[in-house]
Design an enzyme around this catalytic site. Sequence first.
Site, short mmCIF file in Angstrom:
data_model
loop_
_atom_site.label_atom_id
_atom_site.label_comp_id
_atom_site.label_asym_id
_atom_site.label_seq_id
_atom_site.Cartn_x
_atom_site.Cartn_y
_atom_site.Cartn_z
CG HIS A 88 0.10 2.09 -9.37
ND1 HIS A 88 -0.11 1.67 -8.08
CD2 HIS A 88 -1.03 2.76 -9.73
CE1 HIS A 88 -1.31 2.05 -7.67
NE2 HIS A 88 -1.88 2.72 -8.65
CG ASP A 147 -2.07 0.92 1.12
OD1 ASP A 147 -2.33 1.43 0.01
OD2 ASP A 147 -2.73 1.18 2.15
CG LEU A 181 10.19 -16.77 -3.37
CD1 LEU A 181 10.03 -16.70 -1.84
CD2 LEU A 181 10.60 -15.39 -3.90
#
Length: 242
Positions: free
Chosen positions: A33, A16, A127
């Site tokens: 963004h 956020d 991962l």
Amino acid sequence: MNQTIPRGIHVAIIMDGNGRWATGRGQLRTAGHIAGARTVRRIVETAPGCGIGTLTLYAFSADNWRRPSREVALLMRLFRRYLVSEVARCVTNGVRMRIIGRRDRIPAELLRAITNAEHATRDGRKLELRIAVDYSSRDAIMRAAAKLPAGMPDGDRSRHAFARLLSSVDHGIGESRDVDLLIRTGGEQRLSDFLLWECAYAELYFTRRMWPEFAPADLSTAVEEFHARERRFGTVPEAAAG
Ligand code: FPP
């Protein structure tokens, strides 16, 4: 499809603060963004070294469709660009990519990039990177509940069966993982319909740092704090340790 989950903790991040970071600099929200996508790259590279085996990133919630169409379009392009540009690096670094969330409302080009990225990185063992796009935890829980066979008894076996159903409706991976540590950047302290079931016993870590400026060192600090916490899972310390 390889289902083995890499060793390490499961960290989920609500990324956020992109918009506020950008407007605070007199830039358009979309610049936030774009900067946020660079942070994603850095954090994904750092994660295995921090003992993280699964990293789930909240990129776009089902409610985010209500944002201005230009912002939504930019986000969809950014996700696609990220998937396309990162595949080779992920293969080299042993990162397996999975996209969670609904797929029926996603633009066709992005969908193709998702399929390609998941396929190309399927053998990654270091991962598991899960990116949540068009994701709503409540919606996933409702769809999983609708698939529950009638007459399931109470207890752990049913709970595990439900968790598997839940991951199969949205993740398509048949492998559920409780979240160990949930991080939210940007100063807000809420879950925003993210992994509600999986966060049942997650440790929560909130930071005022905006996502574009969240650095690898911030991730290490959060993980260190996580390891310093005492997790009891509803029991007493000695039993939890056992
Ligand atoms: C929330 O911050 C962030 C989003 C809805 C988008 C997250 C997207 C990225 C981090 C970009 C790239 C992602 C990937 C996976 C490549 P906000 O913009 O709502 O922030 P605000 O609360 O300051 O407005």
